[in-house]
Write an enzyme that holds these catalytic residues in place. Structure first.
Site, short mmCIF file in Angstrom:
data_model
loop_
_atom_site.label_atom_id
_atom_site.label_comp_id
_atom_site.label_asym_id
_atom_site.label_seq_id
_atom_site.Cartn_x
_atom_site.Cartn_y
_atom_site.Cartn_z
CB VAL A 61 -0.97 0.04 1.21
CG1 VAL A 61 -1.97 -1.09 1.13
CG2 VAL A 61 -0.21 0.02 2.52
CE1 TYR A 62 3.71 1.48 4.28
CE2 TYR A 62 6.02 1.01 3.87
CZ TYR A 62 4.95 1.09 4.74
OH TYR A 62 5.14 0.77 6.07
CB SER A 63 3.72 5.32 -3.14
OG SER A 63 4.14 6.36 -2.28
CG ASP A 64 -1.87 3.99 -4.74
OD1 ASP A 64 -2.45 3.55 -3.73
OD2 ASP A 64 -2.13 5.08 -5.26
N GLY A 65 1.86 0.76 -4.35
CA GLY A 65 2.77 -0.21 -4.94
C GLY A 65 4.04 0.38 -5.50
#
Length: 343
Positions: A61-65
Site C-alpha cells: 500500500v505504500y504509494s499504491d505499490g
C-alpha cells in the site's frame, strides 16, 4: 553493523533496517513522507549496503505499490545482497477481495508483490493488520503454503494486539504451521505501549520486534522545542492527524532529557532515540527512514556505541507512563515472587 536473530528464528538481520515508505510519494500521507525516485533510491541503498544495512522494508500500500517497484528496481542485480521485507493485508484496491488475509487475497497479493519487487521470494512477509473476518486457520494455512512453496522465507505481523498474535501462534503450533517470528510494531521513547503486553509476549513466544516510526512520527528529530512553533518544514503539518496521539508536556519532558544526554554524548536527538531502542528487550531491528543522504548518514550514526546505564535510566524515567489495568500491578512488581518485574 551488528546483527541479531529475528525472533526465535535462525535468521540474522542488521540492527538497523531501512523503511522504504519514502519511495514513490503518492497520496497525501506518503507524499509527505517523501518522494524518492529510482535514482535517489539506488543511492540510498548504496550508502546503506556500504554501512552493513541490508534489510529493506516496504508494503504493497505504500504509494499504491510504487515503493515496492522502486525498491525492486534499485536492488536489481544484487538481490542476493539484500533482505526484502514487505507487508500486505490493508486495502490495496476497490474490489471486495482487495483487502484482508483471505487465501484469495494473500495469494494474489504475494504474486503481485513479487512482480513489483522483481524477485521470486520475499525474505519476510508480514500481515499489515489483523483480519477479524477471515478464520485464522485459513490465513495461517495459506501463509504456511507460501513458505513451503519457497515464495516466502519468514512470517511476521504488524499492528496486532496481544490476543491476535497469541491466538495465531497457538493455532500454528496445533496445526504444525509456520509461526510468526517478527512483529513490526510502533515503539519509541514517546510510544511505549508495546512494552505492556506485546513485549512480554515477544519474549515468551520468540517474536522479535521490527520497530517502525522509532522517532515518534517525526517528533524526536530535534526540531521540536517547548514554547516554539512547529517548524515550517516539519512533515507534521501534513501527517499529525495520522499519528498516534501524544501529550505535549510529556513530549517536551522527554526532549529535554534527551538534550541533557546529547550534551553528555555528543550525539544527536535522533541517534539517542534509536540507540535507546536498540538496548530494549525483544528488539531485532529498528527501521530508519531517510529522504536524503544526510538523514540516512545521521541515522546510521546510532550504532557502534551505547548509552550508559545512567543515561538509559534518565530516559526511562522521563518517558515513563502508568500502564492501564491489568498490567499496572505487575509493572509495579507486586507479584514479583511469581512474576519478574516487567522490563
Amino acid at each position: 553493523m551488528e546483527t541479531r536473530f529475528l525472533g526465535n528464528s535462525g535468521f540474522k538481520v542488521p540492527v538497523l533496517g531501512f523503511g522504504a515508505g519514502t519511495f514513490g510519494g503518492k497520496g497525501p500521507l506518503f507524499s509527505a513522507w517523501g518522494n524518492t525516485d529510482d535514482a535517489q533510491a539506488r543511492r540510498l541503498i548504496d550508502i546503506s549496503l556500504e554501512a552493513g544495512l541490508n534489510f529493506f522494508d516496504t508494503a504493497d500500500v505504500y504509494s499504491d505499490g510504487a515503493s515496492e517497484s522502486i525498491l525492486g528496481a534499485a536492488i536489481k542485480g544484487r538481490r542476493d545482497q539484500v533482505i526484502l521485507s514487505t507487508k500486505t493485508g490493508l486495502r490495496a484496491g476497490d474490489g471486495p477481495n482487495d483487502a484482508g488475509s483471505s487465501r484469495f487475497h494473500l495469494l494474489q497479493a504475494v504474486d503481485e508483490a513479487l512482480q513489483r519487487l522483481g524477485t521470486d521470494y520475499i525474505d519476510l512477509l508480514q500481515l499489515h493488520a489483523f483480519d477479524a473476518m477471515t478464520p485464522v486457520e485459513e490465513t495461517l494455512s495459506t501463509l504456511d503454503g507460501l513458505v513451503r512453496a519457497g515464495k516466502v522465507r519468514y512470517l511476521g505481523v504488524s499492528n496486532f494486539s496481544g490476543w491476535h498474535l497469541m491466538k495465531s501462534q497457538a493455532i500454528a503450533d496445533q496445526r504444525g504451521y509456520s509461526r510468526y517470528v517478527a512483529n513490526q510494531t510502533y515503539y519509541s521513547l514517546i510510544g511505549r505501549d508495546y512494552e505492556w503486553e506485546l513485549m512480554p509476549l515477544g519474549q515468551d513466544q520468540g517474536v522479535g520486534a521490527v520497530v517502525w516510526s522509532p522517532l515518534g512520527w517525526g517528533r524526536l528529530t530535534g526540531k521540536l522545542r517547548r514554547g516554539q512553533p512547529l517548524p515550517e518544514n516539519s512533515r507534521l503539518h501534513d501527517t499529525a492527524d495520522f499519528a498516534p496521539p501524544i501529550d505535549e508536556e510529556r513530549l517536551y519532558r522527554i526532549i529535554e532529557a534527551m538534550d541533557e544526554v546529547a550534551e553528555q554524548t555528543g550525539k544527536t536527538i535522533p541517534q539517542i532515540a534509536l540507540n535507546w531502542l536498540l538496548q530494549r528487550p525483544t528488539v531485532s531491528t529498528v527501521l530508519i527512514g531517510a529522504r536524503n543522504e544526510e538523514q540516512l548518514r545521521q541515522n546510521l550514526g546510532a550504532v557502534g556505541w551505547n548509552l550508559s546505564a545512567a543515561q538509559m535510566t534518565k530516559l526511562d524515567a522521563a518517558s515513563a507512563l502508568t500502564p492501564p489495568y491489568p498490567y499496572y500491578p505487575y509493572w509495579r512488581g507486586q507479584f514479583s515472587e511469581r512474576n519478574p518485574t516487567p522490563v
